[in-house]
Design an enzyme around this catalytic site. Structure first.
Site, mmCIF file in Angstrom:
data_model
loop_
_atom_site.group_PDB
_atom_site.id
_atom_site.type_symbol
_atom_site.label_atom_id
_atom_site.label_comp_id
_atom_site.label_asym_id
_atom_site.label_seq_id
_atom_site.Cartn_x
_atom_site.Cartn_y
_atom_site.Cartn_z
ATOM 1 N N TYR A 25 14.678 -20.180 31.591
ATOM 2 C CA TYR A 25 15.580 -20.754 30.414
ATOM 3 C C TYR A 25 16.244 -19.635 29.774
ATOM 4 O O TYR A 25 16.308 -19.442 28.594
ATOM 5 C CB TYR A 25 14.720 -21.464 29.234
ATOM 6 C CG TYR A 25 15.554 -22.214 28.499
ATOM 7 C CD1 TYR A 25 15.900 -23.634 28.999
ATOM 8 C CD2 TYR A 25 15.772 -22.146 27.318
ATOM 9 C CE1 TYR A 25 16.719 -24.527 28.283
ATOM 10 C CE2 TYR A 25 16.384 -22.923 26.316
ATOM 11 C CZ TYR A 25 16.874 -24.182 27.054
ATOM 12 O OH TYR A 25 17.816 -25.014 26.002
ATOM 13 N N GLY A 26 16.700 -18.782 30.640
ATOM 14 C CA GLY A 26 17.642 -17.742 30.529
ATOM 15 C C GLY A 26 19.082 -18.014 30.574
ATOM 16 O O GLY A 26 19.471 -19.192 29.852
ATOM 17 N N GLN A 28 21.418 -18.705 32.796
ATOM 18 C CA GLN A 28 21.683 -19.765 33.676
ATOM 19 C C GLN A 28 21.004 -21.027 33.339
ATOM 20 O O GLN A 28 21.464 -22.018 33.272
ATOM 21 C CB GLN A 28 21.706 -19.334 35.188
ATOM 22 C CG GLN A 28 22.893 -18.479 35.488
ATOM 23 C CD GLN A 28 24.137 -19.294 35.704
ATOM 24 O OE1 GLN A 28 24.182 -20.446 35.744
ATOM 25 N NE2 GLN A 28 25.206 -18.370 35.701
ATOM 26 N N GLN A 86 11.051 -13.416 41.472
ATOM 27 C CA GLN A 86 11.285 -14.691 41.999
ATOM 28 C C GLN A 86 10.034 -15.051 43.256
ATOM 29 O O GLN A 86 9.199 -15.950 43.329
ATOM 30 C CB GLN A 86 12.409 -15.321 42.897
ATOM 31 C CG GLN A 86 13.592 -15.775 41.919
ATOM 32 C CD GLN A 86 14.950 -16.017 42.804
ATOM 33 O OE1 GLN A 86 14.861 -16.410 43.882
ATOM 34 N NE2 GLN A 86 15.925 -16.233 41.655
ATOM 35 N N HIS A 108 21.425 -18.038 43.759
ATOM 36 C CA HIS A 108 21.882 -16.801 44.292
ATOM 37 C C HIS A 108 21.046 -16.788 45.521
ATOM 38 O O HIS A 108 19.926 -17.257 45.691
ATOM 39 C CB HIS A 108 21.629 -15.727 43.315
ATOM 40 C CG HIS A 108 22.041 -14.425 44.093
ATOM 41 N ND1 HIS A 108 23.066 -14.314 44.883
ATOM 42 C CD2 HIS A 108 21.521 -13.171 44.162
ATOM 43 C CE1 HIS A 108 23.299 -13.145 45.280
ATOM 44 N NE2 HIS A 108 22.262 -12.240 44.750
ATOM 45 N N GLU A 227 42.877 4.018 26.453
ATOM 46 C CA GLU A 227 43.890 3.906 27.542
ATOM 47 C C GLU A 227 43.080 3.482 28.796
ATOM 48 O O GLU A 227 43.522 2.779 29.602
ATOM 49 C CB GLU A 227 44.580 4.893 27.999
ATOM 50 C CG GLU A 227 45.536 5.637 26.649
ATOM 51 C CD GLU A 227 46.705 4.375 26.529
ATOM 52 O OE1 GLU A 227 46.924 3.765 27.729
ATOM 53 O OE2 GLU A 227 47.214 4.270 25.508
ATOM 54 N N GLU A 231 41.712 -1.307 27.216
ATOM 55 C CA GLU A 231 42.988 -1.920 27.953
ATOM 56 C C GLU A 231 42.595 -2.715 29.006
ATOM 57 O O GLU A 231 43.449 -3.385 29.356
ATOM 58 C CB GLU A 231 44.213 -1.057 27.774
ATOM 59 C CG GLU A 231 44.655 -0.931 26.363
ATOM 60 C CD GLU A 231 46.056 0.035 26.377
ATOM 61 O OE1 GLU A 231 46.882 -0.434 27.328
ATOM 62 O OE2 GLU A 231 46.628 0.414 25.292
ATOM 63 N N SER A 252 55.303 -3.293 31.300
ATOM 64 C CA SER A 252 56.696 -2.862 31.472
ATOM 65 C C SER A 252 56.851 -2.404 32.929
ATOM 66 O O SER A 252 56.147 -2.214 33.732
ATOM 67 C CB SER A 252 56.709 -1.445 30.461
ATOM 68 O OG SER A 252 55.789 -0.411 31.073
#
Length: 330
Positions: A25-26, A28, A86, A108, A227, A231, A252
């Site tokens: 119950y984490g 996911q 698991q 997974h 920088e 960003e 730009s």
């Protein structure tokens, strides 16, 4: 091209009369359990005795029991705990409760693909892997949207495993966005490669290197952080929204020219060759073997690296600057 499924290809009612166990119950686990529950699926959450999540799941209105009890009761068993935990859980609580025709599910492919979990030949095995963190799987569902999912079928004994998988994907909201067909092999190998070479390993090392080069040249660490780290999100958000083209349209012309002239000097042929080596190590199982061994000896390298990275100047400066950003969610 891989096949894509949407809501009209899926029928949640295929799960009617079937009991679904969500093991864990984490991040996911909570999203799958709550979304399925609200989609009308008969859900129970399987946890270990004394789990901190027991009360959380119960307070959310879900049936909670031990993993073994949940696996015994359920027709569909989705394992949503960490890869490295698991196998022990499977051997102890799931395997003794697998009957012919049940459905064993994963988000997974690691343990199936690398043979750490070998399911009985009379059990169906499929994967539904949402391409987003659990809190996003949950919030998107609550907004009437969904996070895209991958679907793969490894064993189809009863002949309807695809239908069950698609119903599950629709139940967690994935079919609203799209469910992409894949295999356990492809999902596992591409996922590991993406994490290591690009998303986590590649990107953090690139940002750290940029920060270090600027600081080394005498620039303020704060400017270097803004920088080369801060960003990054602005750029990635634009790429996420409209691809590289939209990002380049938004920045730009100077930045765009720098992009074209310098990018390939940083990511060189040598970098690509190293990426190919990383992929080969994943395909041949070298990475999986190293990670499994690391876990067996109580993770000395992992813990040391975690500690060292947390103390890096980029983290120290970043923590200070983020403290000044009132708009960031704490």
């Amino acid at each position: 091209m891989a096949k894509m499924f949407y809501e009209n290809d899926c029928n949640v009612e295929v799960l009617n009369g079937k009991k679904v166990a969500i093991i864990g119950y984490g991040s996911q686990g909570h999203a799958h359990a709550l979304n399925l529950h609200e989609s009308g699926v008969d859900v129970r959450v399987g946890l270990y005795e004394g789990s901190k999540s027991w009360n959380k799941a119960a307070e959310a209105g879900l049936k909670v029991m031990t993993a073994a009890q949940a696996a015994e009761e359920a027709d569909v068993i989705m394992i949503l705990i960490n890869d490295e935990k698991q196998v022990a859980l499977y051997e102890e609580s799931i395997k003794p409760n697998l009957k012919a025709g049940k459905y064993l599910a994963f988000a997974h492919g690691f343990n199936i693909h690398y043979g750490q979990i070998v399911p009985p030949s009379d059990v169906n095995v499929f994967m539904i892997a949402p391409k987003g963190p659990g809190h996003t799987v949950r919030s998107q569902y609550q907004e009437g949207k969904g996070v895209p999912c991958l679907i793969a079928v490894y064993q189809d004994v009863t002949g309807n495993t695809y239908d069950i998988g698609l119903a599950y994907a629709a139940g967690v909201g994935g079919a609203r966005a799209g469910v992409l067909e894949t295999t356990f092999k492809e999902e596992t190998e591409t996922d590991l490669f993406g994490e290591q070479a690009v998303l986590c390993g590649g990107v953090t090392e690139l940002m750290k290197a940029g920060f270090e080069v600027l600081v080394e040249a005498g620039y303020d660490p704060e400017s270097a952080y803004f920088e080369c780290v801060h960003e990054m999100k602005l750029i990635v958000d634009m790429i996420n929204q409209g691809g590289f083209e939209y990002m380049r349209y938004s920045i730009s012309d100077t930045a765009e020219y720098g992009d074209y002239t310098v990018g390939s000097r940083i990511i060189t042929q040598e970098t690509r060759n190293e990426m190919r080596k990383v992929l080969k190590e994943i395909q041949e199982g070298t990475f999986a073997k190293n990670w499994l061994v690391e876990n067996k000896v109580n993770r000395p390298y992992f813990k040391a690296k975690r500690r060292i990275e947390a103390e890096h100047p980029v983290e120290v400066v970043g923590k200070k600057l983020r403290g000044m950003m009132s708009w960031l969610k704490k």
